[in-house]
Design an enzyme around this catalytic site. Structure first.
Site, PDB file in Angstrom:
ATOM      1  N   HIS A  78       0.732  -1.070  -0.038  1.00 15.58           N
ATOM      2  CA  HIS A  78       0.115  -0.040  -0.029  1.00 15.58           C
ATOM      3  C   HIS A  78       0.923   1.102   0.057  1.00 15.58           C
ATOM      4  O   HIS A  78       1.882   1.343   0.567  1.00 15.58           O
ATOM      5  CB  HIS A  78      -0.982  -0.156   1.256  1.00 15.58           C
ATOM      6  CG  HIS A  78      -0.072  -0.088   2.682  1.00 15.58           C
ATOM      7  ND1 HIS A  78      -0.048   1.221   3.213  1.00 15.58           N
ATOM      8  CD2 HIS A  78       0.259  -0.785   3.377  1.00 15.58           C
ATOM      9  CE1 HIS A  78       0.549   0.906   4.327  1.00 15.58           C
ATOM     10  NE2 HIS A  78       0.692  -0.308   4.488  1.00 15.58           N
ATOM     11  N   ASP A  80      -0.264   4.462   1.102  1.00 13.42           N
ATOM     12  CA  ASP A  80      -0.849   5.652   1.900  1.00 13.42           C
ATOM     13  C   ASP A  80       0.091   5.449   3.284  1.00 13.42           C
ATOM     14  O   ASP A  80       0.555   4.150   3.413  1.00 13.42           O
ATOM     15  CB  ASP A  80      -2.166   5.399   2.381  1.00 13.42           C
ATOM     16  CG  ASP A  80      -2.430   4.222   3.124  1.00 13.42           C
ATOM     17  OD1 ASP A  80      -2.239   3.085   2.823  1.00 13.42           O
ATOM     18  OD2 ASP A  80      -3.242   4.247   4.170  1.00 13.42           O
ATOM     19  N   ASP A 141       6.530   1.759   6.030  1.00 10.30           N
ATOM     20  CA  ASP A 141       4.911   1.307   5.882  1.00 10.30           C
ATOM     21  C   ASP A 141       4.007   2.165   5.169  1.00 10.30           C
ATOM     22  O   ASP A 141       3.555   2.844   5.656  1.00 10.30           O
ATOM     23  CB  ASP A 141       4.513   1.274   7.438  1.00 10.30           C
ATOM     24  CG  ASP A 141       3.126   0.653   7.489  1.00 10.30           C
ATOM     25  OD1 ASP A 141       2.751  -0.192   6.700  1.00 10.30           O
ATOM     26  OD2 ASP A 141       2.608   0.404   8.717  1.00 10.30           O
ATOM     27  N   GLU A 175      -4.766   1.566   3.058  1.00 15.71           N
ATOM     28  CA  GLU A 175      -4.823   0.441   4.241  1.00 15.71           C
ATOM     29  C   GLU A 175      -4.805   1.057   5.500  1.00 15.71           C
ATOM     30  O   GLU A 175      -5.081   0.259   6.371  1.00 15.71           O
ATOM     31  CB  GLU A 175      -3.374  -0.445   3.448  1.00 15.71           C
ATOM     32  CG  GLU A 175      -3.469  -1.676   4.350  1.00 15.71           C
ATOM     33  CD  GLU A 175      -2.428  -1.656   5.677  1.00 15.71           C
ATOM     34  OE1 GLU A 175      -2.323  -2.731   6.389  1.00 15.71           O
ATOM     35  OE2 GLU A 175      -1.842  -0.479   6.014  1.00 15.71           O
ATOM     36  N   GLU A 176      -3.870   2.027   5.577  1.00 16.91           N
ATOM     37  CA  GLU A 176      -3.746   2.516   7.058  1.00 16.91           C
ATOM     38  C   GLU A 176      -4.983   2.909   7.943  1.00 16.91           C
ATOM     39  O   GLU A 176      -5.240   2.895   9.059  1.00 16.91           O
ATOM     40  CB  GLU A 176      -2.740   3.407   7.142  1.00 16.91           C
ATOM     41  CG  GLU A 176      -1.315   3.316   6.759  1.00 16.91           C
ATOM     42  CD  GLU A 176      -0.731   2.353   7.658  1.00 16.91           C
ATOM     43  OE1 GLU A 176      -1.316   1.991   8.948  1.00 16.91           O
ATOM     44  OE2 GLU A 176       0.595   2.036   7.350  1.00 16.91           O
ATOM     45  N   ASP A 198       4.400  -6.402   3.682  1.00 20.87           N
ATOM     46  CA  ASP A 198       3.904  -5.320   4.663  1.00 20.87           C
ATOM     47  C   ASP A 198       4.456  -5.613   6.128  1.00 20.87           C
ATOM     48  O   ASP A 198       3.848  -4.976   7.019  1.00 20.87           O
ATOM     49  CB  ASP A 198       2.525  -5.150   4.529  1.00 20.87           C
ATOM     50  CG  ASP A 198       2.119  -3.907   5.119  1.00 20.87           C
ATOM     51  OD1 ASP A 198       2.742  -2.951   5.375  1.00 20.87           O
ATOM     52  OD2 ASP A 198       0.606  -3.674   5.349  1.00 20.87           O
ATOM     53  N   HIS A 380       4.713   4.446  12.267  1.00 21.07           N
ATOM     54  CA  HIS A 380       3.740   5.162  12.400  1.00 21.07           C
ATOM     55  C   HIS A 380       4.367   6.458  13.386  1.00 21.07           C
ATOM     56  O   HIS A 380       3.384   6.872  14.205  1.00 21.07           O
ATOM     57  CB  HIS A 380       2.505   4.638  13.307  1.00 21.07           C
ATOM     58  CG  HIS A 380       1.659   3.728  12.511  1.00 21.07           C
ATOM     59  ND1 HIS A 380       0.389   3.042  12.675  1.00 21.07           N
ATOM     60  CD2 HIS A 380       2.008   3.084  11.095  1.00 21.07           C
ATOM     61  CE1 HIS A 380       0.161   2.328  11.652  1.00 21.07           C
ATOM     62  NE2 HIS A 380       1.252   2.109  10.695  1.00 21.07           N
TER      63      HIS A 380
END
Length: 411
Positions: A78, A80, A141, A175-176, A198, A380
């Site tokens: 992903h 995003d 990520d 995805e997040e 991932d 994150h």
């Protein structure tokens, strides 16, 4: 490795933060900036059937280079980044030949990436790390996963002596915020199985994840003037605290690990007249997962009975389920990934995901999809980093999976 560094940095410096409050797909217009770049890059390296749909889902094909039938496999990531921490104006820092000491991310703000706190750093002494400058997340990520997939496809195109069947590539938005697979066209993708790139630490291989649900508990109160409130005011916030305290105190994220599930209070919105408690519910075991939902409903019923009035209500929504149920019947796809890692000198770390993955939803949509490491750590947040050598190994794993799948089909 310089091509990996350059490619990765070109991706992470594009802001692609997703927005859970948006109803569009992608949830933010800026995700198109990277999506369109990826489309052009896939074309440039020589991929076939490159497409992007109205929701920014990207697909491409690397045709088979053998004259016999091979299962079609896919690799998915992903683009995003999490809204948990800002992904705007990412300024990556490259730490060559890491010496095992503290890394100063931001001298002015005294932000330090320290192995005293993040012990995994010591696994990468002597390697090249890419870090943040302490003011943003990095975006490994899952831009590390995208980097690895595109680099692997480029390598296979440039080295046709490596035999492989048809390979599909897919990149998704959002995805997040839990929507990465919502509009993924599995039939169009056309793979027999796939792998999401991932995961985190080098060597990770995962085919189990949480069963997940969200819960919103609403507590109704009554507001009157506090000076004349005796026997009249009902302060919903006080009653809400009873619900919070009624759940098992040790079954929270900060007290659990491995296969242990939890209740997680993520947000409280409270006034005297109404309080909302937002929870997520997680458990690998399906029966225990259902038991957690039942427990929350029972607590609501017991509290309503205690106060002889309907003060509490609850709404529970399932989010995703453990992909193990869909992957175990085709365990050879995990075995291939495990063998690929071993063949390039990696020790596979097979463990459950304490979270979710696009692979879970895709598995239930008919595309079995285990998860493979992308190499990053501390996702994150400002302490996120990725070793370049881990990304290089992920590229090798992708290529080896393609090669093994073809060689096994020939036997």
């Amino acid at each position: 490795m310089q091509n990996i560094i350059d490619r990765f940095i070109s991706y992470v410096t594009i802001d692609t933060e997703s927005d859970p409050n948006s109803e569009t797909t992608p949830s933010t217009a800026k995700q198109w900036d990277l999506a369109n770049k990826l489309v052009e890059e896939l074309k440039t390296i020589g991929m076939s059937d490159v497409s992007i749909d109205e929701n920014a889902y990207i697909m491409a094909t690397l045709p088979s280079n053998v004259d016999y039938e091979v299962p079609t496999i896919g690799f998915i990531s992903h683009f995003d980044t999490s809204p948990d921490f800002t992904g705007a104006n990412v300024k990556p820092q490259i730490v060559k030949n890491y010496d095992g000491n503290n890394i100063v991310l931001n001298k002015q703000e005294n932000i330090i990436l320290s192995p005293d706190y993040f012990e995994d750093l010591l696994l990468y002494k002597g390697q090249t790390l890419i870090t943040t400058d302490g003011t943003t997340l990095l975006g490994a990520d899952d831009k590390a996963g995208i980097t690895e997939i595109i680099t692997a496809m480029e390598y296979l195109i440039n080295n046709p002596q490596i035999k492989h069947g048809t390979i599909k590539v897919g990149f998704t938005p959002d995805e997040e915020i839990g929507r990465g697979a919502h509009k993924f066209d599995v039939e169009k993708f056309g793979a027999d199985w796939a792998y999401t790139m991932d995961g985190s630490q080098i060597g990770e291989l995962e085919y189990e994840n949480f069963n997940a649900a969200s819960a919103v508990v609403t507590v109704k109160g009554k507001i009157v003037h506090p000076g004349y409130a005796k026997d009249k005011m009902v302060n919903s916030m006080y009653y809400a605290s009873e619900f919070v305290n009624a759940l098992p105190k040790k079954e929270k994220p900060e007290h659990t690990e491995g296969y242990e599930g939890f209740f997680h209070l993520t947000q409280i919105d409270g006034k005297v007249e109404e309080t909302k408690l937002q929870y997520i519910i997680r458990d690998h075991d399906k029966a225990k997962f259902e038991g957690r939902k039942t427990l929350m409903k029972n607590v609501v019923d017991e509290l309503n009975s205690k106060y002889d009035s309907l003060i509490f209500s609850i709404e529970i929504k399932d989010q995703y389920f453990n992909m193990k149920e869909k992957v175990e019947p085709v365990m050879h796809i995990v075995d291939i990934a495990e063998e690929a890692m071993k063949s390039i000198g990696l020790k596979p770390i097979i463990k459950p995901i304490r979270g979710g993955t696009d692979g879970s939803q895709l598995s239930y949509m008919g595309l079995p999809c285990p998860n493979i490491f992308a190499g990053g750590h501390n996702f994150h947040g400002r302490y996120e980093y990725v070793p370049v050598e881990s990304m290089q190994k992920a590229v090798e794993v992708i290529c080896k999976i393609a090669e093994l799948t073809a060689s096994m089909a020939q036997k």
